[in-house]
Write a protein that holds these residues in place. Structure first.
Motif, PDB file in Angstrom:
ATOM      1  N   ASP A 228       0.633  -1.179   0.207  1.00  0.00           N
ATOM      2  CA  ASP A 228       0.288  -0.304  -0.133  1.00  0.00           C
ATOM      3  C   ASP A 228       0.601   1.448   0.117  1.00  0.00           C
ATOM      4  O   ASP A 228       2.071   1.018   0.223  1.00  0.00           O
ATOM      5  CB  ASP A 228      -1.012   0.009   1.135  1.00  0.00           C
ATOM      6  N   HIS A 230       1.113   3.946   1.944  1.00  0.00           N
ATOM      7  CA  HIS A 230       1.729   4.177   2.706  1.00  0.00           C
ATOM      8  C   HIS A 230       1.837   3.255   3.854  1.00  0.00           C
ATOM      9  O   HIS A 230       1.848   2.567   4.987  1.00  0.00           O
ATOM     10  CB  HIS A 230       0.507   5.078   4.093  1.00  0.00           C
ATOM     11  N   HIS A 365       2.244  -0.529   8.291  1.00  0.00           N
ATOM     12  CA  HIS A 365       0.875   0.008   7.451  1.00  0.00           C
ATOM     13  C   HIS A 365       0.352   0.347   8.452  1.00  0.00           C
ATOM     14  O   HIS A 365      -0.039   0.253   9.422  1.00  0.00           O
ATOM     15  CB  HIS A 365       0.514  -1.434   7.129  1.00  0.00           C
ATOM     16  N   VAL A 366      -0.444   1.372   7.844  1.00  0.00           N
ATOM     17  CA  VAL A 366      -0.584   3.032   8.556  1.00  0.00           C
ATOM     18  C   VAL A 366      -2.111   2.735   8.617  1.00  0.00           C
ATOM     19  O   VAL A 366      -2.569   2.990   7.175  1.00  0.00           O
ATOM     20  CB  VAL A 366      -1.071   4.102   7.972  1.00  0.00           C
TER      21      VAL A 366
HETATM   22 MN    MN Z   1      -4.497   0.540   3.347  1.00  0.00          MN
END
Ligand code: MN
Ligand code: UD2
Length: 583
Positions: A228, A230, A365-366
């Motif tokens: 992803d 972020h 991961h955020v």
């Molecule tokens: Mn995500």
């Protein structure tokens, strides 16, 4: 003479000792060598290998212990993954960026792009060594309207923490973002990496699923890793992900996903202490994680070794690029977001591959506060909730009949949704001679039933309407444990879609309706059970709580729900299930 005899005896005894000790020492030495050499390899049933390995893996110094640069003596906001708090006069700006992005991008802008994070791996991981000729890898990051600094921190972490000779490229695929900085400044950022980072852009919104498939098409590496936009990869994250694929190209590998706080960017280990979890699902296709069953743990020698998992969260994984494409990439009929993790997982397992989670590969991961984007035109075109439509495509393709029923029991409205054409998917399943879902449940996802047993059919489902007040039982959008309420009947299902099954469980979504002295409550269903205390009598319209021998009632003045002595003359105890259709 005597002396000589004694000497002879001594020499004899020394020789005897040596004869015993030397072979023991030799055995001990070779055993410890084997132990050392066995660590470098990621073993498993598939070690018989579709890809031939000729020499034994070398001990590669500085690989198992690959140290990214810039990790010592750093100072500044958020370094080492510490939480960063904005000064109070800037909180307002931080909060408004949270409204825009679902995370505090204003705070992110103040944290170094290449900050250090704490090493969250098991200690054992520092001693593994990996083959030096691991496949070249494209790291693919798809993004739509993400914060530029968050995206770039993802890119920097990949470049700083991956061995150079393994990283083919970082491929950024812009899914039609509208933010100005992503249009302009990103180009400059990309240029500064001298070709190692590539950027391609969609001409129209594709959704993350189709955009990832496009990324796989465009990628140049032998292996693709999706992240992803972020994320921050942790120390030596890549070699442990690649090693199982190198051994068997039909293995998908998944890193352990640590959390990065969406307000402070604090990097937190998802779990520690050597406990392992793996991906499963409940019958409404919500993704869950479950402790890895002993049967699977025991298969391995070291606690830091990869283990098999029925599925994965979706965002972060590695695969042989051609294998991903041979499996048809993602079903191109899936829309925007959701369900693609199951589609790919079922396809991999049922068609001969496997999924391994890799404890020595950690990636942060955020998790956002909320989803900041809408589904654009792709969302408008389809009737009914788009994610449920995706699930329907997936279960109609991969589940056996009996299992499809569990899904429709848990998600009754899904029966009415238009999932589009899946003949292409069924043909692929046929062509690749994929195994049944029963096989998958018996051999791979055997822990699902422990937590989510087979669902008894619904006796009644729909809105649960009070005859006296024409209002409907409503979960009120609160998290359990909470009080159930009564609201205007809206006909959309969601928090008002109640199901009473043949074993007496009253459910709403994945939750259960329970009752005690305080009232009627929304509760987390007890794992491993599907029964409950409720009985509905169509004649009296009573909803009887059998354990208490009382009926669900509404207080005429406060409107609150409770259990009361059953009284056939009390209209406030009468309920009707009203079936609904998707709008
Ligand atoms: Mn995500
Ligand atoms: C999880 C997964 C995510 C994906 C999703 C289900 C993890 C950590 N995350 O939700 O990867 O599998 O479940 O589909 O497992 N994006 C686009 N186009 C869009 C929407 C999103 O490119 O139309 C990008 C987005 O910028 C991000 C990625 O896709 O980089 C994943 O989206 P997300 O972060 O909103 O998904 P998440 O983490 O809630």
């Amino acid at each position: 003479m005597r002396i000589t005899n004694i000497r002879r005896g001594r020499i004899f005894r020394i020789c005897l000792c040596l004869l015993i000790i030397l072979p023991v020492l030799y055995l001990l030495f070779t055993w410890s060598e084997n132990q050392r050499n066995s660590l470098p390899e990621v073993r498993g049933k598939h070690a018989a290998l579709k890809r031939q390995r000729t020499e034994r893996p070398e001990l590669i110094v500085g690989f198992g212990n690959f140290e990214p640069p810039n990790d010592d003596q750093r100072e500044g906001p958020g370094e080492y993954g510490e939480a960063f708090h904005l000064p109070s006069e800037e909180n307002f700006k931080g909060e408004s960026s949270e409204m825009e992005y679902g995370m505090n991008v204003y705070a992110s802008n103040k944290i170094a792009m290449d900050r250090a994070v704490k090493d969250t791996r098991l200690d054992e991981c520092k001693h593994w060594n990996y083959p030096h000729d691991l496949p070249k890898t494209s790291v693919i990051i798809v993004f739509h309207n993400e914060g530029l600094s968050v995206l770039m921190r993802t890119v920097h972490s990949v470049i700083n923490r991956s061995p150079k000779h393994v990283l083919q490229e970082v491929l950024l695929v812009d899914d039609f973002s509208e933010k100005e900085d992503l249009k302009e400044k990103l180009e400059e950022e990309v240029k500064s990496f001298n070709g190692l980072v590539r950027l391609v852009r969609n001409d129209e919104r594709g959704g993350l699923i189709r955009t990832r498939s496009r990324g796989a098409q465009e990628a140049r590496g032998e292996v693709i890793v999706f992240l992803d936009a972020h994320c921050e990869v942790n120390k030596n994250w890549l070699p442990p992900l690649l090693a199982p694929i190198y051994r068997d190209r039909t293995t998908m590998t998944v890193p352990i996903i640590d959390g990065i706080d969406h307000k402070t960017f604090e990097y937190r280990p998802v779990y520690s202490g050597g406990h392992h979890y793996r991906g499963i699902f409940e019958w409404g296709m919500l993704y869950k994680e479950n402790e890895v069953p002993k049967r699977e743990l025991k298969r391995r020698e070291h606690n830091s070794e990869p283990y098999k998992s029925p599925t994965h969260a979706g965002g972060l994984f590695a695969m042989d690029r051609k294998y991903f494409l041979e499996l048809g990439a993602y079903d191109s009929g899936l829309l925007v977001w959701g369900g693609e993790n199951f589609e790919l997982s079922f396809k991999i397992w049922q068609c001969g591959g496997s999924i391994e989670w890799v404890p020595c590969s950690r990636v942060g991961h955020v998790y956002r506060g909320f989803m900041p984007y809408n589904f654009g035109k792709l969302g408008e075109k389809k009737k009914g909730p788009l994610i449920t439509i995706n699930y329907k495509r997936v279960i109609e393709t991969w589940f056996d009949e009996k299992y499809k029923e569990y899904f429709y029991t848990r998600e009754p409205l899904a029966r009415f949704l238009d999932m589009g054409d899946i003949t292409g998917q069924l043909e692929l399943k046929e062509r690749l001679q994929c195994k049944s879902f029963q096989w998958y449940m018996d051999n791979v996802a055997y822990d699902v039933f422990d937590k989510f047993p087979q669902l008894p059919a619904n006796l009644f489902w729909g809105e649960l309407k009070s005859v006296a007040t024409d209002t409907c039982l409503d979960a009120m959008g609160h998290a359990p444990p909470s009080i159930m309420g009564l609201q205007h009947c809206h006909g959309h299902g969601n928090n008002q879609l109640m199901r009473l099954n043949a074993a007496g469980q009253l459910g709403v979504g994945e939750r259960c309706v329970e009752a005690d002295k305080q009232g009627i409550k929304l509760a987390v269903c007890r794992l491993g059970t599907v029964d409950g205390p409720w009985h509905y009598d169509e004649k009296t319209k009573h909803l009887l709580h059998r354990a208490n021998n009382k009926c669900m009632a509404q207080n005429p003045s406060t409107r609150q729900l409770s259990l009361a002595h059953c009284d056939v003359n009390d209209g406030y105890q009468q309920w009707e299930f009203k079936e609904i259709k998707p709008k």
